[in-house]
Design a protein around this motif. Structure first.
Motif, PDB file in Angstrom:
ATOM      1  N   SER A  44     -51.152-112.592  16.467  1.00  0.00           N
ATOM      2  CA  SER A  44     -51.378-112.371  15.049  1.00  0.00           C
ATOM      3  C   SER A  44     -50.372-111.366  14.527  1.00  0.00           C
ATOM      4  O   SER A  44     -49.737-110.626  15.269  1.00  0.00           O
ATOM      5  CB  SER A  44     -52.803-111.854  14.829  1.00  0.00           C
ATOM      6  N   SER A  50     -55.220-113.332  10.124  1.00  0.00           N
ATOM      7  CA  SER A  50     -55.583-114.388  11.048  1.00  0.00           C
ATOM      8  C   SER A  50     -54.584-115.528  10.981  1.00  0.00           C
ATOM      9  O   SER A  50     -53.960-115.780   9.965  1.00  0.00           O
ATOM     10  CB  SER A  50     -56.992-114.909  10.726  1.00  0.00           C
ATOM     11  N   GLY A  51     -54.469-116.217  12.103  1.00  0.00           N
ATOM     12  CA  GLY A  51     -53.586-117.376  12.143  1.00  0.00           C
ATOM     13  C   GLY A  51     -54.304-118.617  11.687  1.00  0.00           C
ATOM     14  O   GLY A  51     -55.512-118.710  11.713  1.00  0.00           O
ATOM     15  N   SER A  52     -53.570-119.610  11.276  1.00  0.00           N
ATOM     16  CA  SER A  52     -54.147-120.894  10.921  1.00  0.00           C
ATOM     17  C   SER A  52     -53.181-121.984  11.309  1.00  0.00           C
ATOM     18  O   SER A  52     -51.977-121.803  11.289  1.00  0.00           O
ATOM     19  CB  SER A  52     -54.449-120.969   9.415  1.00  0.00           C
ATOM     20  N   SER A  53     -53.703-123.104  11.695  1.00  0.00           N
ATOM     21  CA  SER A  53     -52.878-124.226  12.115  1.00  0.00           C
ATOM     22  C   SER A  53     -52.599-125.145  10.946  1.00  0.00           C
ATOM     23  O   SER A  53     -53.478-125.478  10.166  1.00  0.00           O
ATOM     24  CB  SER A  53     -53.600-125.004  13.219  1.00  0.00           C
ATOM     25  N   SER A  54     -51.358-125.564  10.811  1.00  0.00           N
ATOM     26  CA  SER A  54     -51.020-126.524   9.766  1.00  0.00           C
ATOM     27  C   SER A  54     -51.442-127.923  10.155  1.00  0.00           C
ATOM     28  O   SER A  54     -51.312-128.853   9.379  1.00  0.00           O
ATOM     29  CB  SER A  54     -49.498-126.489   9.505  1.00  0.00           C
ATOM     30  N   ARG A 124     -54.923-119.030  18.047  1.00  0.00           N
ATOM     31  CA  ARG A 124     -54.993-118.842  16.602  1.00  0.00           C
ATOM     32  C   ARG A 124     -56.038-119.767  15.970  1.00  0.00           C
ATOM     33  O   ARG A 124     -55.770-120.528  15.041  1.00  0.00           O
ATOM     34  CB  ARG A 124     -53.612-119.041  15.968  1.00  0.00           C
ATOM     35  N   GLY A 126     -59.500-120.765  13.891  1.00  0.00           N
ATOM     36  CA  GLY A 126     -60.013-120.356  12.592  1.00  0.00           C
ATOM     37  C   GLY A 126     -61.380-119.723  12.659  1.00  0.00           C
ATOM     38  O   GLY A 126     -61.801-119.025  11.722  1.00  0.00           O
ATOM     39  N   SER A 364     -59.359-124.418   3.567  1.00  0.00           N
ATOM     40  CA  SER A 364     -58.402-123.675   4.377  1.00  0.00           C
ATOM     41  C   SER A 364     -58.906-123.616   5.806  1.00  0.00           C
ATOM     42  O   SER A 364     -60.113-123.564   6.045  1.00  0.00           O
ATOM     43  CB  SER A 364     -58.229-122.252   3.833  1.00  0.00           C
ATOM     44  N   ASN A 365     -57.991-123.598   6.764  1.00  0.00           N
ATOM     45  CA  ASN A 365     -58.335-123.446   8.170  1.00  0.00           C
ATOM     46  C   ASN A 365     -58.093-122.025   8.662  1.00  0.00           C
ATOM     47  O   ASN A 365     -58.107-121.769   9.860  1.00  0.00           O
ATOM     48  CB  ASN A 365     -57.508-124.429   9.017  1.00  0.00           C
ATOM     49  N   ASP A 366     -57.890-121.104   7.733  1.00  0.00           N
ATOM     50  CA  ASP A 366     -57.588-119.716   8.024  1.00  0.00           C
ATOM     51  C   ASP A 366     -58.877-118.913   8.204  1.00  0.00           C
ATOM     52  O   ASP A 366     -59.837-119.066   7.448  1.00  0.00           O
ATOM     53  CB  ASP A 366     -56.756-119.133   6.887  1.00  0.00           C
ATOM     54  N   GLU A 368     -59.748-115.804   7.667  1.00  0.00           N
ATOM     55  CA  GLU A 368     -60.178-114.945   6.565  1.00  0.00           C
ATOM     56  C   GLU A 368     -60.864-115.761   5.481  1.00  0.00           C
ATOM     57  O   GLU A 368     -61.901-115.361   4.935  1.00  0.00           O
ATOM     58  CB  GLU A 368     -58.968-114.199   5.994  1.00  0.00           C
TER      59      GLU A 368
END
Length: 443
Positions: A44, A50-54, A124, A126, A364-366, A368
């Motif tokens: 991170s 936080s990370g999120s995957s595209s 990473r 979610g 969102s997949n994030d 936060e």
């Protein structure tokens, strides 16, 4: 070559893999999408974002496939890929399939913290379903908060989480679908009173779960007019010990009518076996809790010389499942597994569902963004839904929902807690576990 337990509960050999990697691989096979590699660098950002995957939502699970709580945890683990599979069959989240990354926390705070760091900083994810042991969650949640990844526990019931959440320690990145132990402790105290006991003693595992439960039970039982005869010198056993003769003798000393035992399975079975071998259990009612509510526990404690189970007629409490979605979930589970779901399995399904629904609500997949929507999808207002796919469809169309789970209504309060009712269970003559009633805590 090691043997690990996969998410459907079978044992198989895995060469060259760590336990966590093997579990993750097995869980990934049950999803309809392959796991994508982490972004370059994996960790991170320095500010903890936080990370999120595209390429779609990643959900992590942090549950005990091994260790002291594995007899219950192994079945809980299976609920996560089943929810992911169900969601992917109806289109996934935010238009893409969901990927599962599963880690074995080994019922160990150190291993759980390391696994949580991997999930948050390398994979990473979610959101994370877990953990089960309060001691593991207590250690891992700080990693989750630092990385802004929400944890939704299906079974960490220590009151410590309520206290820390009220102080603002978690920032909204903690919730649980099982009620805290101050409710269950009160339910066990009520059960003791209902059975006519006035003098009881306690023995607990010396960790957040055991000590927190003990304190709440003592307060609740005294409020009901009872006496805890070892209140001034409570019996707490070391979870890393291998012999428990002294603790067993202390717990059953001075002829209590009942012993409220807050245990984990592997260590607790040795303690109760020692109590039996010392001749301390005659005429004493053993009262147990959720940490040992499994078909394996009576077998671990063992049988008498005439073939009877030592724990026959022991009674206990466990968070019950009575949600509007329970019937449909039970039907699905029986179709897939050939039996009714065990303790905390509905709670695990609901924990996973909340993460998926919150991601869809956030678009969102994030982590936060997901954390910010957990309470929105769990609580009113919004259209009540019991089917996760229906909920995802409504959210995708811009509507609000109020998810009604299998374990209960999963209404999350400001501290991430839910309130539940409790099943009363007993050890039957054949060593099996049977639910014989319900008890509501007198708060």
């Amino acid at each position: 070559m090691k043997r690990v337990v996969d998410p459907v509960g079978s044992w198989f050999p895995i060469p060259f893999f760590s336990r966590g990697a093997a579990i993750a691989l097995a869980a990934g096979l049950l999803t309809t999408a392959c796991q994508n590699p982490p972004s370059e660098g994996g960790a991170s950002s320095p500010n903890g974002a936080s990370g999120s995957s595209s390429n779609g939502l990643k959900i992590g699970s942090l549950l005990p496939a091994t260790g002291d709580l594995s007899p219950i945890g192994q079945e809980m683990i299976q609920a996560v890929p089943l929810l992911v599979e169900t969601v992917n069959q109806c289109g996934g989240v935010n238009g893409q399939p969901v990927t599962l990354v599963a880690e074995d926390d080994q019922t160990d705070p150190r291993a759980g913290t390391q696994a949580m760091a991997k999930l948050a900083e390398v994979d990473r994810v979610g959101g994370v379903v877990g953990s089960f042991a309060s001691s593991v969650s207590s250690a891992a949640v700080d990693v989750a908060v630092r990385n802004k990844v929400p944890m939704v526990s299906p079974g960490s019931t220590s009151p410590v989480f309520t206290e820390r959440a009220a102080k603002g320690d978690f920032g909204g990145y903690w919730a649980r679908t099982a009620p805290p132990d101050d409710y269950q402790a009160a339910a066990l105290a009520q059960l003791a009173k209902d059975r006519g006991f006035t003098r009881v003693s306690t023995v607990v595992i010396n960790n957040d779960y055991g000590v927190g439960f003990e304190k709440q039970f003592v307060a609740a039982f005294k409020k009901l007019g009872g006496t805890v005869i070892n209140e001034s010198n409570p019996t707490r056993y070391d979870p890393n010990a291998t012999t428990f003769d002294t603790e067993a003798a202390a717990a059953f000393a001075n002829k209590p009518e009942a012993v409220a035992a807050v245990l984990y399975a592997e260590t607790g079975s040795l303690l109760l076996k020692s109590a039996y071998q010392q001749g301390l259990m005659d005429g004493v009612q053993v009262m147990l809790t959720d940490g040992v509510q499994s078909e394996e526990f009576p077998k671990q404690v063992g049988q008498t010389s005439d073939g009877k189970f030592i724990l026959q007629n022991a009674i206990g409490t466990v968070p019950g499942a009575s949600g509007a979605a329970l019937a449909d979930f039970t039907k699905l589970w029986q179709e897939k597994k050939g039996k009714a779901p065990g303790a905390y399995v509905p709670h695990t399904w609901d924990a996973t569902a909340l993460i998926a629904l919150a991601a869809q609500a956030a678009q969102s997949n994030d982590g936060e963004a997901i954390a910010a929507k957990l309470r929105d999808v769990a609580n009113a207002p919004g259209q009540e839904v019991t089917d996760v796919c229906e909920g995802l469809k409504l959210l995708a169309s811009g509507q609000d929902i109020n998810y009604q789970g299998a374990s209960g209504n999963v209404d999350l309060d400001a501290n991430g807690d839910v309130v539940g009712a409790y099943d009363v269970w007993t050890v039957q003559e054949n060593g099996g576990i049977g639910v014989v009633g319900k008890v509501n805590p007198a708060l």
